[in-house]
Enzyme design. Structure first.
Site, PDB file in Angstrom:
ATOM      1  N   GLU A 165     -11.243   5.155  -4.833  1.00  0.00           N
ATOM      2  CA  GLU A 165     -11.631   3.752  -4.704  1.00  0.00           C
ATOM      3  C   GLU A 165     -12.148   3.213  -6.038  1.00  0.00           C
ATOM      4  O   GLU A 165     -12.527   3.970  -6.931  1.00  0.00           O
ATOM      5  CB  GLU A 165     -12.742   3.622  -3.650  1.00  0.00           C
ATOM      6  CG  GLU A 165     -12.336   4.034  -2.251  1.00  0.00           C
ATOM      7  CD  GLU A 165     -11.404   3.024  -1.603  1.00  0.00           C
ATOM      8  OE1 GLU A 165     -11.494   1.820  -1.943  1.00  0.00           O
ATOM      9  OE2 GLU A 165     -10.583   3.431  -0.770  1.00  0.00           O
TER      10      GLU A 165
ATOM     11  N   ARG B 117      -1.204  -5.374   4.952  1.00  0.00           N
ATOM     12  CA  ARG B 117      -0.470  -4.925   3.780  1.00  0.00           C
ATOM     13  C   ARG B 117       0.807  -4.198   4.203  1.00  0.00           C
ATOM     14  O   ARG B 117       0.826  -3.546   5.251  1.00  0.00           O
ATOM     15  CB  ARG B 117      -1.324  -3.977   2.940  1.00  0.00           C
ATOM     16  CG  ARG B 117      -2.617  -4.566   2.431  1.00  0.00           C
ATOM     17  CD  ARG B 117      -3.503  -3.529   1.764  1.00  0.00           C
ATOM     18  NE  ARG B 117      -3.875  -2.457   2.680  1.00  0.00           N
ATOM     19  CZ  ARG B 117      -4.754  -1.492   2.396  1.00  0.00           C
ATOM     20  NH1 ARG B 117      -5.325  -1.478   1.196  1.00  0.00           N
ATOM     21  NH2 ARG B 117      -5.053  -0.562   3.277  1.00  0.00           N
TER      22      ARG B 117
ATOM     23  N   ARG C 210       0.871  -1.194   0.000  1.00  0.00           N
ATOM     24  CA  ARG C 210       0.000   0.000   0.000  1.00  0.00           C
ATOM     25  C   ARG C 210       0.898   1.232   0.000  1.00  0.00           C
ATOM     26  O   ARG C 210       1.773   1.371   0.845  1.00  0.00           O
ATOM     27  CB  ARG C 210      -0.882  -0.024   1.254  1.00  0.00           C
ATOM     28  CG  ARG C 210      -1.734   1.231   1.480  1.00  0.00           C
ATOM     29  CD  ARG C 210      -2.812   1.368   0.425  1.00  0.00           C
ATOM     30  NE  ARG C 210      -3.887   2.265   0.846  1.00  0.00           N
ATOM     31  CZ  ARG C 210      -3.841   3.589   0.805  1.00  0.00           C
ATOM     32  NH1 ARG C 210      -2.739   4.201   0.404  1.00  0.00           N
ATOM     33  NH2 ARG C 210      -4.880   4.304   1.186  1.00  0.00           N
TER      34      ARG C 210
END
Length: 212
Positions: free
Chosen positions: A104, A139, A96
């Site tokens: 999004e 992540r 990330r």
């Protein structure tokens, strides 16, 4: 309880996993704000840490905080700020982007941001990640270096992502990139109804549909 570790990492960031150790170095400025259960990062402050270039993976220990650098190949792009990197040991890491929040999926300009990142790695899939820890989803939070450049900064400058100030309040490079994109009405800033992703995630389906 938080501890702030600021350093200027003199790191080799422009080589692919198969390259021999280079004789020169490039620079990356990073500030790490470590929190319990999460890592929030970013700043362009300077301290001094020397990183050896004997292998693709490098660990730096600064006041008890370990920062890692690794190289790999991008094998998947989830969205504008998340990608999968195949490391030399054949493990895949989901990364990330640090300090950046892209639209999004399903949000206006979300596909544009994903395409920008995909096109970047279609041309050159090799990448270096400065690993700054994990978020609550497991992540890796990382500075993504492609072609010697911070890809997150380029994404924000193209008007395809926001500077995520909550997690990178002192990153002047990201702040400048966003300001320039705003003033030029570039990308998502051309839409007067633009909504930051952290606000979009709070909206109901009906509210999102009205903005699409």
């Amino acid at each position: 309880m938080r501890s702030i570790v600021t350093f200027f990492a003199i790191a080799v960031i422009g080589c692919s996993p198969s390259d021999p150790p280079p004789t020169s170095t490039a620079t990356a400025s990073v500030s790490v704000e470590q929190t319990v259960g999460n890592v929030a990062v970013q700043s362009q402050s300077r301290g001094s840490v020397q990183v050896s270039a004997g292998s693709a993976d490098v660990s730096i220990d600064v006041d008890g905080v370990t920062i890692r650098k690794f190289s790999g190949r991008v094998v998947g792009v989830t969205d504008g700020d998340t990608l999968d990197v195949l490391r030399s040991d054949n493990s895949t890491v989901r990364v990330r982007f640090n300090g950046v929040d892209a639209p999004e999926r399903g949000q206006p300009f979300g596909d544009n941001a994903k395409r920008y990142v995909s096109d970047t790695f279609h041309r050159s899939p090799d990448v270096t990640i400065i690993d700054l820890g994990q978020d609550r989803y497991g992540r890796t939070i990382g500075e993504v270096i492609a072609g010697g450049r911070r890809l997150g900064v380029d994404l924000v400058a193209a008007g395809l992502a926001w500077h995520y100030v909550k997690y990178s309040p002192d990153d002047t490079e990201l702040a400048d990139a966003e300001r320039t994109a705003r003033e030029a009405k570039r990308g998502l800033w051309s839409d007067p109804r633009h909504v930051a992703p952290w606000e979009w995630r709070k909206l109901s389906k009906d509210e999102r549909d009205q903005l699409r």
